[in-house]
Write a protein that holds these residues in place. Structure first.
Motif, mmCIF file in Angstrom:
data_model
loop_
_atom_site.group_PDB
_atom_site.id
_atom_site.type_symbol
_atom_site.label_atom_id
_atom_site.label_comp_id
_atom_site.label_asym_id
_atom_site.label_seq_id
_atom_site.Cartn_x
_atom_site.Cartn_y
_atom_site.Cartn_z
ATOM 1 N N PHE A 167 0.836 -1.198 0.000
ATOM 2 C CA PHE A 167 0.000 0.000 0.000
ATOM 3 C C PHE A 167 0.875 1.252 0.000
ATOM 4 O O PHE A 167 1.863 1.333 0.724
ATOM 5 C CB PHE A 167 -0.920 0.007 1.216
ATOM 6 C CG PHE A 167 -1.819 -1.206 1.299
ATOM 7 C CD1 PHE A 167 -2.647 -1.544 0.237
ATOM 8 C CD2 PHE A 167 -1.828 -2.016 2.425
ATOM 9 C CE1 PHE A 167 -3.466 -2.670 0.296
ATOM 10 C CE2 PHE A 167 -2.642 -3.132 2.497
ATOM 11 C CZ PHE A 167 -3.454 -3.459 1.432
ATOM 12 N N ARG A 168 0.467 2.230 -0.812
ATOM 13 C CA ARG A 168 1.234 3.467 -0.914
ATOM 14 C C ARG A 168 0.388 4.715 -0.661
ATOM 15 O O ARG A 168 0.936 5.778 -0.393
ATOM 16 C CB ARG A 168 1.882 3.572 -2.301
ATOM 17 C CG ARG A 168 2.900 2.470 -2.598
ATOM 18 C CD ARG A 168 4.090 2.554 -1.652
ATOM 19 N NE ARG A 168 5.091 1.531 -1.926
ATOM 20 C CZ ARG A 168 5.140 0.348 -1.328
ATOM 21 N NH1 ARG A 168 4.230 0.024 -0.414
ATOM 22 N NH2 ARG A 168 6.091 -0.516 -1.633
ATOM 23 N N LYS A 169 -0.933 4.601 -0.774
ATOM 24 C CA LYS A 169 -1.840 5.740 -0.555
ATOM 25 C C LYS A 169 -2.825 5.361 0.552
ATOM 26 O O LYS A 169 -3.739 4.566 0.336
ATOM 27 C CB LYS A 169 -2.600 6.085 -1.835
ATOM 28 C CG LYS A 169 -1.741 6.628 -2.961
ATOM 29 C CD LYS A 169 -2.528 6.721 -4.254
ATOM 30 C CE LYS A 169 -3.769 7.580 -4.097
ATOM 31 N NZ LYS A 169 -4.570 7.634 -5.345
ATOM 32 N N ALA A 170 -2.642 5.911 1.730
ATOM 33 C CA ALA A 170 -3.452 5.524 2.883
ATOM 34 C C ALA A 170 -4.297 6.685 3.375
ATOM 35 O O ALA A 170 -3.902 7.854 3.291
ATOM 36 C CB ALA A 170 -2.555 5.040 4.015
ATOM 37 N N VAL A 171 -5.500 6.356 3.873
ATOM 38 C CA VAL A 171 -6.288 7.318 4.641
ATOM 39 C C VAL A 171 -6.418 6.783 6.057
ATOM 40 O O VAL A 171 -6.404 5.569 6.282
ATOM 41 C CB VAL A 171 -7.694 7.560 4.031
ATOM 42 C CG1 VAL A 171 -7.593 8.239 2.689
ATOM 43 C CG2 VAL A 171 -8.498 6.266 3.939
ATOM 44 N N PHE A 172 -6.542 7.693 7.021
ATOM 45 C CA PHE A 172 -6.626 7.319 8.428
ATOM 46 C C PHE A 172 -7.958 7.764 9.011
ATOM 47 O O PHE A 172 -8.414 8.886 8.766
ATOM 48 C CB PHE A 172 -5.499 7.976 9.235
ATOM 49 C CG PHE A 172 -4.117 7.506 8.868
ATOM 50 C CD1 PHE A 172 -3.905 6.289 8.236
ATOM 51 C CD2 PHE A 172 -3.020 8.283 9.172
ATOM 52 C CE1 PHE A 172 -2.633 5.863 7.908
ATOM 53 C CE2 PHE A 172 -1.739 7.874 8.857
ATOM 54 C CZ PHE A 172 -1.545 6.657 8.220
ATOM 55 N N VAL A 187 1.822 6.805 13.062
ATOM 56 C CA VAL A 187 1.776 5.962 11.862
ATOM 57 C C VAL A 187 2.123 6.784 10.622
ATOM 58 O O VAL A 187 2.888 6.346 9.760
ATOM 59 C CB VAL A 187 0.397 5.291 11.699
ATOM 60 C CG1 VAL A 187 0.350 4.486 10.388
ATOM 61 C CG2 VAL A 187 0.101 4.370 12.869
ATOM 62 N N ALA A 188 1.546 7.989 10.520
ATOM 63 C CA ALA A 188 1.815 8.833 9.358
ATOM 64 C C ALA A 188 3.292 9.166 9.249
ATOM 65 O O ALA A 188 3.875 9.146 8.148
ATOM 66 C CB ALA A 188 0.985 10.111 9.458
ATOM 67 N N GLY A 196 5.506 6.105 1.680
ATOM 68 C CA GLY A 196 4.062 6.132 1.468
ATOM 69 C C GLY A 196 3.519 7.552 1.538
ATOM 70 O O GLY A 196 4.219 8.488 1.938
ATOM 71 N N THR A 197 2.240 7.692 1.160
ATOM 72 C CA THR A 197 1.579 8.997 1.181
ATOM 73 C C THR A 197 0.262 8.893 1.933
ATOM 74 O O THR A 197 -0.534 7.970 1.676
ATOM 75 C CB THR A 197 1.293 9.495 -0.249
ATOM 76 O OG1 THR A 197 2.525 9.578 -0.980
ATOM 77 C CG2 THR A 197 0.629 10.863 -0.224
ATOM 78 N N VAL A 198 0.043 9.810 2.853
ATOM 79 C CA VAL A 198 -1.238 9.896 3.555
ATOM 80 C C VAL A 198 -2.110 10.866 2.762
ATOM 81 O O VAL A 198 -1.824 12.062 2.695
ATOM 82 C CB VAL A 198 -1.054 10.378 5.002
ATOM 83 C CG1 VAL A 198 -2.404 10.500 5.699
ATOM 84 C CG2 VAL A 198 -0.142 9.429 5.771
ATOM 85 N N ALA A 222 -9.668 8.346 -2.713
ATOM 86 C CA ALA A 222 -9.294 7.168 -3.508
ATOM 87 C C ALA A 222 -8.054 6.461 -2.961
ATOM 88 O O ALA A 222 -7.054 6.296 -3.669
ATOM 89 C CB ALA A 222 -9.098 7.559 -4.963
ATOM 90 N N PRO A 223 -8.082 6.036 -1.704
ATOM 91 C CA PRO A 223 -6.914 5.366 -1.124
ATOM 92 C C PRO A 223 -6.797 3.926 -1.626
ATOM 93 O O PRO A 223 -7.742 3.361 -2.181
ATOM 94 C CB PRO A 223 -7.235 5.371 0.367
ATOM 95 C CG PRO A 223 -8.732 5.247 0.404
ATOM 96 C CD PRO A 223 -9.225 6.068 -0.759
ATOM 97 N N ASP A 224 -5.638 3.341 -1.420
ATOM 98 C CA ASP A 224 -5.532 1.898 -1.672
ATOM 99 C C ASP A 224 -5.613 1.104 -0.367
ATOM 100 O O ASP A 224 -5.577 -0.116 -0.378
ATOM 101 C CB ASP A 224 -4.281 1.534 -2.471
ATOM 102 C CG ASP A 224 -2.980 2.038 -1.870
ATOM 103 O OD1 ASP A 224 -2.961 2.371 -0.663
ATOM 104 O OD2 ASP A 224 -1.977 2.095 -2.597
ATOM 105 N N VAL A 225 -5.750 1.804 0.790
ATOM 106 C CA VAL A 225 -5.997 1.132 2.068
ATOM 107 C C VAL A 225 -6.625 2.127 3.045
ATOM 108 O O VAL A 225 -6.251 3.303 3.081
ATOM 109 C CB VAL A 225 -4.702 0.547 2.670
ATOM 110 C CG1 VAL A 225 -3.682 1.628 2.999
ATOM 111 C CG2 VAL A 225 -5.005 -0.303 3.902
#
Length: 374
Positions: A167-172, A187-188, A196-198, A222-225
């Motif tokens: 995963f490279r694009k995460a939302v929290f 984590v960020a 990675g990118t938040v 549009a996150p990947d996780v």
């Protein structure tokens, strides 16, 4: 001297010893060493709170079956925080001023543990944190100790796991309190350091009947996780609404996954991965059996062992100090904690009285249960 729990078979010694007998049986105070605990037995974290209570119950039985403390039986008075800071402080006030306990264990949520711990430190009562992980716990004060590692440790472990999963694009998504702010920040920091990118962060207000707006906001990124953490009953709402919105088609990663899934419908969390504090340490198999024999089920969450350890390390300090004076217990705890081994593993604490090395697990929700994975 190495302080370690005796793992000798002792189950037979506690036959007939019940919670009513060990925690609430009438007895003269002079015949007992009395400690306190404040736990979320009701409210959004009640499932975890009940598991914490079980850890205390087992600890009291264990200690009393082996002679008690300073020639007396052990009693732990457990109060319900209701998952609210004000109620937790009220409970702690009662335990400190009415019951005169020298040690209070609790709570679970960092947003509750921190103000309660600060109150206890001002009163000169020893505080042991068995479940909160905000880095701000470090600043509670010199009477406060943690048997669970803080989020600077969890943040690195989480970031490493989601990055290694590709995963490279995460939302929290996390609660808007000391815990949520602390864990997302940690984590960020670690995730971006890895590359990675938040792409979005939402700290939600606790106690809402719906989180659809927050979920839709995160979906737009549009996150990947989806990386999330939420208390049991709130996570049930979040997971149900994410399922209804079709957001579960994108992977979800839970920080403290048993907390995130314990109250959720299985179909809404199936396949989620995450991290957990380790249920037991390398030599803790006997505690797992003890829990299962008594409650006739596997661990409900990962948190009972931490309250079990909290009670036992407090008792070890009382024995070393040969006193129930809080200042003497505080000083003895600093010595005992340097080499104490509990059911969750070594509890060695750093200079700020926090667990220095917290073992974590990679886990996945499979077939109505959380299972360990590589």
């Amino acid at each position: 001297m190495r302080w370690q729990l005796d793992r000798m078979t002792w189950a037979g010694a506690v036959v007939g010893l019940t919670m009513a007998a060990s925690l609430a049986a009438p007895a003269r105070a002079a015949d007992q060493v009395i400690l306190g605990a404040v736990l979320p037995l009701t409210g959004s974290s009640a499932t975890v709170g009940e598991d914490q209570r079980r850890g205390i119950e087992l600890a009291v039985e264990y200690i009393n079956s082996r002679g008690g403390v300073l020639g007396k039986s052990l009693k732990v008075i457990i109060e319900d925080s209701g998952g609210r800071a004000a109620s937790a402080i009220d409970a702690a006030t009662k335990l400190a001023s009415v019951d005169k306990v020298p040690v209070i264990i609790g709570e679970y949520s960092s947003g509750i543990t921190i103000p309660m711990g600060q109150y206890l430190v001002r009163q000169g009562v020893v505080h042991i944190n068995p479940g909160s992980s905000s880095p701000k716990v470090r600043d509670i004060g010199e009477y406060s100790f943690s048997v669970m590692g803080l989020d600077d440790l969890a943040g690195r472990f989480t970031a490493d796991k989601i990055f290694k999963q590709g995963f490279r694009k995460a939302v929290f998504l996390a609660p808007n309190n000391a815990y949520g702010e602390g864990v997302t920040t940690q984590v960020a920091k670690a995730f971006t350091a890895l590359g990675g990118t938040v792409v979005g962060t939402v700290l939600y207000t606790e106690g809402q009947s719906t989180y659809r707006r927050e979920l839709e906001q995160l979906a737009k990124a549009a996150p990947d996780v989806y990386v999330y953490t939420a208390y049991g009953q709130e996570s049930a709402v979040i997971n149900r609404e994410a399922f209804e919105l079709g957001l579960n088609k994108t992977p979800w990663f839970g920080i403290y996954l048993t907390m995130c899934t314990s109250d959720s419908a299985p179909e809404t969390v199936r396949g989620q991965t995450g991290i957990e504090v380790n249920y037991i340490g390398p030599d803790g198999g006997w505690y797992k059996k003890l829990y299962e024999d008594k409650y006739h089920q596997p661990f409900t969450t990962t948190f009972s062992g931490y309250t079990f350890d909290a009670v036992n390390i407090a008792v070890a300090a009382i024995k070393k100090a040969n006193s129930t004076d809080p200042a003497a217990i505080r000083d003895a705890l600093k010595q005992v904690a340097a080499s104490y081994v509990g059911v969750t593993g070594p509890l060695a604490m750093d200079g700020q009285r926090q667990r220095a090395h917290q073992p974590f697990l990679s886990v996945k929700y499979v077939d109505k249960a959380v299972e360990t994975i590589n």
